[in-house]
Design a protein around this motif. Sequence first.
Motif, PDB file in Angstrom:
ATOM      1  N   ARG A 276      43.035  42.849  33.432  1.00 26.19           N
ATOM      2  CA  ARG A 276      44.137  43.569  34.059  1.00 26.19           C
ATOM      3  C   ARG A 276      44.089  45.022  33.629  1.00 26.19           C
ATOM      4  O   ARG A 276      43.665  45.329  32.515  1.00 26.19           O
ATOM      5  N   PRO A 277      44.527  45.929  34.488  1.00 30.04           N
ATOM      6  CA  PRO A 277      44.540  47.340  34.076  1.00 30.04           C
ATOM      7  C   PRO A 277      45.608  47.578  33.018  1.00 30.04           C
ATOM      8  O   PRO A 277      46.670  46.942  33.043  1.00 30.04           O
ATOM      9  N   PRO A 278      45.360  48.458  32.084  1.00 31.13           N
ATOM     10  CA  PRO A 278      46.374  48.746  31.065  1.00 31.13           C
ATOM     11  C   PRO A 278      47.595  49.417  31.703  1.00 31.13           C
ATOM     12  O   PRO A 278      47.460  50.261  32.593  1.00 31.13           O
ATOM     13  N   THR A 279      48.776  49.045  31.242  1.00 30.06           N
ATOM     14  CA  THR A 279      50.001  49.575  31.839  1.00 30.06           C
ATOM     15  C   THR A 279      50.227  51.038  31.504  1.00 30.06           C
ATOM     16  O   THR A 279      50.974  51.719  32.205  1.00 30.06           O
ATOM     17  N   TRP A 280      49.581  51.553  30.480  1.00 31.37           N
ATOM     18  CA  TRP A 280      49.767  52.941  30.086  1.00 31.37           C
ATOM     19  C   TRP A 280      48.846  53.892  30.841  1.00 31.37           C
ATOM     20  O   TRP A 280      48.961  55.107  30.702  1.00 31.37           O
TER      21      TRP A 280
END
Length: 60
Positions: free
Chosen positions: A4-8
Motif C-alpha cells: 500500500r502507498p504510505p499515507t504520508w
Amino acid sequence: MRMRPPTWLPYLGPPLAGLGAGSVGMWLGGGFWVSLIAALVIGFAPIVVYYVWKRLHHRG
C-alpha cells in the motif's frame, strides 16, 4: 501481495515544492515564472504518485 502507498506521501508536496523552487531560483538562475512552474510540478508529483499508486493497489 502489493504494498500500500504510505499515507504520508502526499504531505511531501509542499516541502518538495519549496526546495524545488529554491534550487531552480538559486542554483540554475531561473526567474519567478520558472521557479513557480518548477514548484508546481515538483510539488504535485508526490500527490499524483500517491493517487496512481493507490489506484493500482485497489485495482488488482
